[in-house]
Structure formats: C-alpha cells, structure tokens
Scaffold this motif. Structure first.
Motif, PDB file in Angstrom:
ATOM      1  N   GLY A  20      -7.685   2.317  -3.303  1.00  0.00           N
ATOM      2  CA  GLY A  20      -6.965   4.143  -3.552  1.00  0.00           C
ATOM      3  C   GLY A  20      -7.746   4.217  -4.479  1.00  0.00           C
ATOM      4  O   GLY A  20      -7.855   5.467  -5.707  1.00  0.00           O
TER       5      GLY A  20
ATOM      6  N   GLY B 262       0.456  -0.529  -0.159  1.00  0.00           N
ATOM      7  CA  GLY B 262      -0.522   0.085   0.019  1.00  0.00           C
ATOM      8  C   GLY B 262       0.839   1.511   0.164  1.00  0.00           C
ATOM      9  O   GLY B 262       0.399   2.181  -0.992  1.00  0.00           O
TER      10      GLY B 262
ATOM     11  N   ARG C  97      -1.522   8.909  -7.038  1.00  0.00           N
ATOM     12  CA  ARG C  97      -0.851   8.294  -5.926  1.00  0.00           C
ATOM     13  C   ARG C  97      -0.365   9.658  -4.710  1.00  0.00           C
ATOM     14  O   ARG C  97      -1.620  10.585  -4.786  1.00  0.00           O
ATOM     15  CB  ARG C  97       0.999   8.886  -6.311  1.00  0.00           C
ATOM     16  CG  ARG C  97       1.526   9.935  -6.792  1.00  0.00           C
ATOM     17  CD  ARG C  97       2.700  10.746  -7.363  1.00  0.00           C
ATOM     18  NE  ARG C  97       3.469   8.895  -8.049  1.00  0.00           N
ATOM     19  CZ  ARG C  97       4.160   9.083  -9.535  1.00  0.00           C
ATOM     20  NH1 ARG C  97       3.228  10.298 -10.040  1.00  0.00           N
ATOM     21  NH2 ARG C  97       4.012   8.459 -10.405  1.00  0.00           N
TER      22      ARG C  97
ATOM     23  N   GLY D 288      -2.941   5.196   0.799  1.00  0.00           N
ATOM     24  CA  GLY D 288      -2.238   3.596   0.683  1.00  0.00           C
ATOM     25  C   GLY D 288      -1.948   3.040   1.860  1.00  0.00           C
ATOM     26  O   GLY D 288      -2.528   1.806   1.884  1.00  0.00           O
TER      27      GLY D 288
ATOM     28  N   GLY E 160       2.781   1.717  -3.566  1.00  0.00           N
ATOM     29  CA  GLY E 160       1.590   2.623  -4.280  1.00  0.00           C
ATOM     30  C   GLY E 160       1.355   4.541  -3.921  1.00  0.00           C
ATOM     31  O   GLY E 160       1.649   5.314  -5.184  1.00  0.00           O
ATOM     32  N   ASP E 161       1.639   4.681  -2.405  1.00  0.00           N
ATOM     33  CA  ASP E 161       1.842   5.868  -2.226  1.00  0.00           C
ATOM     34  C   ASP E 161       2.333   6.269  -2.539  1.00  0.00           C
ATOM     35  O   ASP E 161       3.057   7.386  -3.540  1.00  0.00           O
ATOM     36  CB  ASP E 161       1.960   6.280  -0.460  1.00  0.00           C
ATOM     37  CG  ASP E 161       0.372   6.063   0.084  1.00  0.00           C
ATOM     38  OD1 ASP E 161      -0.868   5.888  -0.551  1.00  0.00           O
ATOM     39  OD2 ASP E 161       0.030   5.319   1.052  1.00  0.00           O
TER      40      ASP E 161
ATOM     41  N   ARG F 220       0.004   3.617  -7.523  1.00  0.00           N
ATOM     42  CA  ARG F 220      -0.992   3.106  -7.820  1.00  0.00           C
ATOM     43  C   ARG F 220      -1.292   2.341  -8.687  1.00  0.00           C
ATOM     44  O   ARG F 220      -1.064   0.579  -8.854  1.00  0.00           O
ATOM     45  CB  ARG F 220      -2.549   3.315  -7.208  1.00  0.00           C
ATOM     46  CG  ARG F 220      -1.889   3.741  -5.309  1.00  0.00           C
ATOM     47  CD  ARG F 220      -3.179   4.457  -5.132  1.00  0.00           C
ATOM     48  NE  ARG F 220      -3.348   4.829  -3.815  1.00  0.00           N
ATOM     49  CZ  ARG F 220      -3.077   6.093  -2.974  1.00  0.00           C
ATOM     50  NH1 ARG F 220      -3.552   7.114  -3.889  1.00  0.00           N
ATOM     51  NH2 ARG F 220      -2.325   6.824  -2.043  1.00  0.00           N
TER      52      ARG F 220
ATOM     53  N   GLN G 167      -3.776  -1.479  -4.590  1.00  0.00           N
ATOM     54  CA  GLN G 167      -4.147  -0.012  -5.512  1.00  0.00           C
ATOM     55  C   GLN G 167      -5.406  -0.425  -5.046  1.00  0.00           C
ATOM     56  O   GLN G 167      -5.937   0.551  -5.780  1.00  0.00           O
ATOM     57  CB  GLN G 167      -2.594  -0.362  -6.152  1.00  0.00           C
ATOM     58  CG  GLN G 167      -1.595  -1.099  -5.948  1.00  0.00           C
ATOM     59  CD  GLN G 167      -0.690  -0.487  -4.873  1.00  0.00           C
ATOM     60  OE1 GLN G 167      -0.961   0.812  -5.296  1.00  0.00           O
ATOM     61  NE2 GLN G 167      -0.244  -1.664  -3.755  1.00  0.00           N
TER      62      GLN G 167
END
Length: 464
Positions: free
Chosen positions: A128, A73, A199, A403, A76-77, A81, A125
């Motif tokens: 988000g 997670g 992101r 995330g 992804g930030d 993502r 992902q």
C-alpha cells in the motif's frame, strides 16, 4: 486513498529512502524467521525443556504472523499504514530484545509470538505504501525490488544464524541471533520518517467477528502443519484442519452478510483476484518447500554442514535478484502479463534440471555440483515471475481495497509456504535415497502447473 501530501520536490527525494525502510522491514522479518531455524538446537541445549520446543521456537512466530496478516492490513486502512508500520517495527524490536534475554523456553516462545504479531502489522503495509509513493512505470520498478531483497534475506538467514551462534560474541551464543534485529530496526525507524502517511479514504470499522473467525480458521488449518509430516499426521491433525476449513467457510459466509466486512467484498468481483490468491499459494508452496528440501538433502544425504548448504543457495538468490530487477525495471513495462508464464517456464526448466542433477548424483556423501546451475535457473524464473505477479494482481484494485488485498495476499503466501514445507518435506522424508529429492521436484512441478493455469487470469478486470 488518503495521503498527507508533501511538496513535490520533497516527496520525490523521500521516495527511495522510504522504499529502503519498507524493504529493510520486510527483510528483517524474514531474516528473523530463518535465523532461528539454525539457532534453535543451541537454544534448546542452553534453556532445556522438551525437544518439541525446538519446533515451537519457529512455529510461535509463524502462527500469529499468518493468522493476523489480514487484520494488520485492515488496521493500516483504518489508522494509517505508516503508523502501523512504525508501531510494528517498534514492538518487533522490543520483542527481539526480550527473546534475547529470555531465561526459560516458555518465555522465549511467548516473546516469539509477540514478534510474529508485530510482523503482521509490518508486512501488509508495504504494498500500500509503495503504491502511495510511486506511480506509473516506477511502481513496477519499486515492486520489482521486493524480490531480490527477500531472496537475499531468505538465503542469508541460515548463514547469519549459523555464523552468529558459532561466533558466540561476548558469550551471547544464540542470543545474538535476536539482538542483530536491534541495529537493523534502528535504521528502519530512521528511514521511516520518509514514508507518507496513507490510509483508506473512508476509515472502515474493524470487523471483530470476522477477525476472530479468520484467525481461528487459519490457525486451525496451519497449526497441524507446522513442523509436521503429512504422512504421519495423526487423526487429530486432520480433524483440526477440517475444522479450520469449516470455520473459514463460516467466515466467508459472514463476510458476505455483514455490513462491515474485514475483507472488501468488491475484491472478489475482480475475477483476477481469486486467481491471484490461488497462484500465490501454489507458487510460494513451490519456492519455500523446495528451499527446505534442498537444505535437507545437502545436510542429510550429502553430509554437508549448515554453512555449506546455505551458501549453496546463493545461485538461486543471485538469479532471483538479477531477474527481479530486470523484470521490474524493463520487462513488465514492455511485455506486461506475458512475463509471468515465461518466469514460470524458466522455473520449471530449473526443476527439471534439478531432477537430472539428483539423478546423476546417486552416491551418499557426494555434493550434487550440477544442482547449482539448476538452482540459478529456479531463481531466474522466480525473479521474472514475482514483480509481474504483484504488479498485475494489484493493478485493477481501487484505493480502499489495497489494505485488505495486501493482507490477504500475504496471508495466502504464508499459508502456501507452510503447505509447501509440509507437502514437499513429507515427500522427501518419506522417500528413499536419491529418488526422494527427484520425487519432490516432480510434486513441485505439479504445483507449478496449478500456478501457471491460475496466473492466466491474474490482473483481469471486474466481473465474472
């Protein structure tokens, strides 16, 4: 939240194909995890090795999946993502082919671990990206579609595994259970072109000490439970679980002091988010543990085959699909948080109906016909609960928290599933006759009560 914008008309057209990519990606991972449960005995017969390898064919996937979800997670930030989703699907596909070609059990276990790590990049992902693509009422509708897709994947997994292994296509036997991921992944990657890149607005650095502590603590906690029976768990297993809890306590302290935490500290200023973690753990312990017990009872006591036991879960899947769509598209919008306790109440009614079904079917070898409507009720309750829960759990969060929140929610979901299989499976296997599944339902009802109490605070605002 940083999103690379597209023209409004183009973005509107791409939302639903993008959502299909996310849902297929999630379904592919769940399908793979459940397909191997059926194929594992055939794998062992073909490749040989110790009998304990049969458990590890599933555990090697589950363990890295659970311990790396939070890190997935956060990645992804940091990196985007969509990028992490596509990377995860690509690695997952390559690992699936490697599993299908594995010549020895040790290599298959190693490739399964790579699959699990790749799944940890894919799953966090989803939420988000859904929040990036949809807004307002359509967000609840999109989140509501997760439940039916995952329900169908969970139920179809054992059936697909049994059919593919039995069919022995081109002499592939169990290997086709892994190769089936290739065409599914090709569709996912084609549809993923419709996903926006997304992101956190400020790229946070990855907290390596926190990552290691979280992975080590979760691994120590989950490892003894995989394939285990709590009643027969050796002292070493309890010591490992205790060590895992201590490491997680160190992790929590480290997160509160480091300037670059893996988890956003602000998540825990939302009084509803810790409640969401407890609710998720208890709820998924009930649903995942109960699924395993239903299948075990049908195979061990009712003497039914894998295909029959898998098909018997279809009322559950149908109820979940219907109620999840209804809740996501209409009920959550109209009734808000009240949908959650109603869903849990319907699920509890299904558990009580299952107790009655098991009590009235006491002779070994008899199929519990009355169990089918009980499973439909359980599915309806789970379907009502799921979209309301995920919508409310994430509603108070700010973009930079999504995330971490998605990774943590998925991690506790996986932990809850593992705990549910261990606890409810242990209750069933340590019982006797018709009383064993009844006792399992009562324990599940107790866990559901925990979820009901905690859910009252889910989605509440900031502060204590």
């Amino acid at each position: 939240m940083t999103t690379h914008p597209l023209p409004a008309a183009t973005a509107h057209r791409r939302r639903w194909p993008g959502l299909a990519a996310l849902l297929l990606g999630e379904a592919m991972n769940l399908l793979d995890a459940t397909v191997v449960q059926v194929a594992a005995p055939a794998v062992h017969a073909d490749l040989g090795g110790p009998v304990s390898d049969v458990q590890w064919y599933g555990a090697a996937y589950t363990l890295p999946f659970a311990v790396l979800l939070i890190t997935g997670g956060r990645l992804g930030d940091i990196a985007g993502r969509r990028r992490m989703f596509v990377l995860g699907v690509t690695v997952f596909t390559a690992a699936s082919v490697a599993c299908a070609l594995a010549p020895a059990p040790g290599l298959l276990i190693a490739f399964r671990a790579v699959q699990g790590a790749a799944a940890a990049l894919i799953i966090p992902q989803t939420i988000g990206l859904i929040k990036a693509m949809f807004s307002g009422e359509e967000t609840a509708k999109a989140l509501g579609s997760i439940g039916p897709v995952m329900g169908l994947a969970a139920v179809c997994g054992p059936v697909v595994g049994g059919v593919l292994t039995h069919a022995d296509l081109f002499g592939s036997s169990w290997r086709s259970a892994f190769l089936v991921n290739v065409p599914v992944a090709a569709v996912v990657l084609a549809l993923a072109r419709n996903l926006p890149e997304n992101r956190a607005p400020h790229r946070p650095p990855l907290d390596w000490p926190g990552t290691i502590l979280a992975a080590l603590g979760t691994g120590l906690l989950v490892y003894p439970l995989i394939g285990g029976n709590l009643r027969e768990l050796p002292l070493q297993g309890w010591l490992l679980m205790t060590a895992g809890l201590l490491v997680l306590a160190v992790f929590a302290r480290q997160q509160s002091r480091t300037p670059r935490p893996l988890l956003e500290p602000s998540l825990f200023t939302h009084r509803g988010f810790p409640a969401a973690l407890v609710t998720s753990t208890a709820f998924f312990a009930v649903t995942n543990g109960l699924t395993v017990v239903v299948v075990l009872q049908l195979q061990l006591d009712a003497k039914r085959g894998v295909l029959t036991s898998g098909l018997s879960l279809l009322p559950w899947s149908a109820g979940l699909a219907l109620a999840s769509w209804w809740a996501g598209s209409r009920l959550v919008r109209r009734y808000g948080r009240r949908v959650m306790p109603y869903g849990l109440g319907v699920l509890l009614a299904g558990l009580l109906a299952a107790v009655v079904a098991y009590r009235t079917t006491t002779e070994p070898g008899h199929f519990p016909v009355a169990l089918l409507p009980a499973l439909a009720l359980i599915g309806l309750g789970a379907g009502l609960f799921t979209p309301a829960f995920f919508t409310l759990a994430l509603r108070p969060l700010r973009p930079h928290e999504v995330g971490s929140a998605a990774g943590l929610l998925n991690a506790v979901q996986q932990l809850g599933a593992t705990l549910g299989v261990a606890v409810l499976g242990s209750v069933y296997l340590s019982g006797s006759g018709a009383h064993a599944p009844q006792a399992t339902c009562w324990v599940a009802a107790a866990l559901l009560t925990v979820a009901w109490v905690a859910s009252g605070r889910v989605g509440t605002g900031e502060g204590g």
